[in-house]
Scaffold this active site. Sequence first.
Site, PDB file in Angstrom:
ATOM      1  N   HIS A 115       1.198  -0.924  -0.121  1.00  0.00           N
ATOM      2  CA  HIS A 115       0.040   0.001   0.225  1.00  0.00           C
ATOM      3  C   HIS A 115       0.944   1.370  -0.194  1.00  0.00           C
ATOM      4  CE1 HIS A 115      -2.617   3.013   1.304  1.00  0.00           C
ATOM      5  NE2 HIS A 115      -3.927   2.264   1.262  1.00  0.00           N
ATOM      6  N   ASP A 192       3.111  -4.395   8.466  1.00  0.00           N
ATOM      7  CA  ASP A 192       2.069  -3.576   7.742  1.00  0.00           C
ATOM      8  C   ASP A 192       0.738  -4.780   8.138  1.00  0.00           C
ATOM      9  OD1 ASP A 192      -0.534  -2.808   6.714  1.00  0.00           O
ATOM     10  OD2 ASP A 192       0.658  -1.629   4.952  1.00  0.00           O
ATOM     11  N   GLN A 195      -4.199  -5.011   6.848  1.00  0.00           N
ATOM     12  CA  GLN A 195      -5.183  -5.775   6.179  1.00  0.00           C
ATOM     13  C   GLN A 195      -6.014  -7.245   6.573  1.00  0.00           C
ATOM     14  OE1 GLN A 195      -8.111  -4.660   4.184  1.00  0.00           O
ATOM     15  NE2 GLN A 195      -7.253  -3.275   3.453  1.00  0.00           N
ATOM     16  N   LYS A 218     -10.536  -0.237  10.531  1.00  0.00           N
ATOM     17  CA  LYS A 218      -9.891  -1.437   9.492  1.00  0.00           C
ATOM     18  C   LYS A 218     -10.711  -3.381  10.307  1.00  0.00           C
ATOM     19  CE  LYS A 218      -6.964  -0.021   6.538  1.00  0.00           C
ATOM     20  NZ  LYS A 218      -8.056  -0.106   4.801  1.00  0.00           N
ATOM     21  N   CYS A 358      -4.598   2.588  -3.621  1.00  0.00           N
ATOM     22  CA  CYS A 358      -3.313   2.459  -3.218  1.00  0.00           C
ATOM     23  C   CYS A 358      -1.916   2.275  -3.498  1.00  0.00           C
ATOM     24  CB  CYS A 358      -3.701   3.182  -1.782  1.00  0.00           C
ATOM     25  SG  CYS A 358      -4.367   4.481  -1.945  1.00  0.00           S
TER      26      CYS A 358
END
Length: 403
Positions: A115, A192, A195, A218, A358
């Site tokens: 991302h 990261d 998600q 999220k 993104c």
Amino acid sequence: MPDYKKDFPLLRDNQLVYLDNAATAQRPAKVLLAEQEFYEKYNANPLRGLYSLGLAATEQYESAREKVRDFIHAKSEREIIFTRNTTESINLVAYSYGLSNLKSGDEILVTIMEHHSNLLPWQMVAEKTGAKLVYLDCEQDGSLTDEAISNAIGEKTKFAAIGLVSNVLGRRNPVEKIIKMVHEKGGVVLVDAAQAVLHENVDVTAMDADFLAFSGHKMMAPMGIGVLYGKEALLEEMPPFLTGGEMIETVTRTGAVYAELPHKFEAGTVNGAGAAGLAAAIDYMNDIGMDTIQKREEKLTKMLFDGMDQIPYVHILGSSKPEEHGGILSFVIDGVHPHDIASILDDSQIAVRAGHHCAQPLLKHLGVMSSARVSLAFYNDEKDIERFLDCLASVRRRMGYGE
């Protein structure tokens, strides 16, 4: 399947089919009430006042930190930094660790799937320090081969920034393997997990991540609250990202002594209500159970994938196996722009994403300019999938193709 929609005010008694969960999740009533309760019962500035209300606000805020620590299996609450979102968490590491520790000749490893929030900060660090940005390319199915990983990690690899799950392909990356290999070269790794946190058990200790970032929104918590996990030894050596109120012990005319972890990185008035909402979201997820969430999402993803695969002019990006999509299916339709796909679906009250998500370098690598994306959460159900598939099958006809 249980009807989880009843727990979500926006989805309750609503014709909306919400399939943009990779962008932001919906909030259960329990989270909304926790945020409201903070302002109704504990509305004072956390960490500031020594009066009863101020102490109660601080207790709410710090208990949320402990809940996050337990949720991601960190060793100490000192390793949990509250931020606004994943983007701020990654920027904190880029500025406070990257600019202080990386130098010309060092290599920063990123995947082509990142991302922009986990790419642009490292482009900045590379530009300012003279370090080199090295890309780890994926296959067309989104996989990272052992050969590609081995070729990308070398003696000069001093930092790696890796997404746990791709927000475009839903593919889970082998971060444990990458972390081990980078550590063997003396490097540091940021994961990261934006998600992943709603969909799998994230264990920073088992993973051995040096840093890990995610956003509350999220995972059904309020917008404006995020988390950075960092190993205590690394955080101790890093300078503050922001300076100002509350992140100090003492201030003189000529300097300051900074506060201990984690408050060194939490300048200014904190998001107490957001932290309370994040704690409530964790409680809600724990009540359901991650195994239940995963099994339900796996079943829905297979139903969705199999249905889309039956429509000849629909092409799913990434793996041909539904279990390798993590509830995220990005796709294109022959002759139809993704924005038109999203608009037609919206006419039927079906919300999906369209654009580059993104992740422009990834889409270019895959040979497409943009795509539509449907993304699931456990509170979706079979009726959502059926309505989506029925509408999707009509897109080309409604665009005038006569099919």
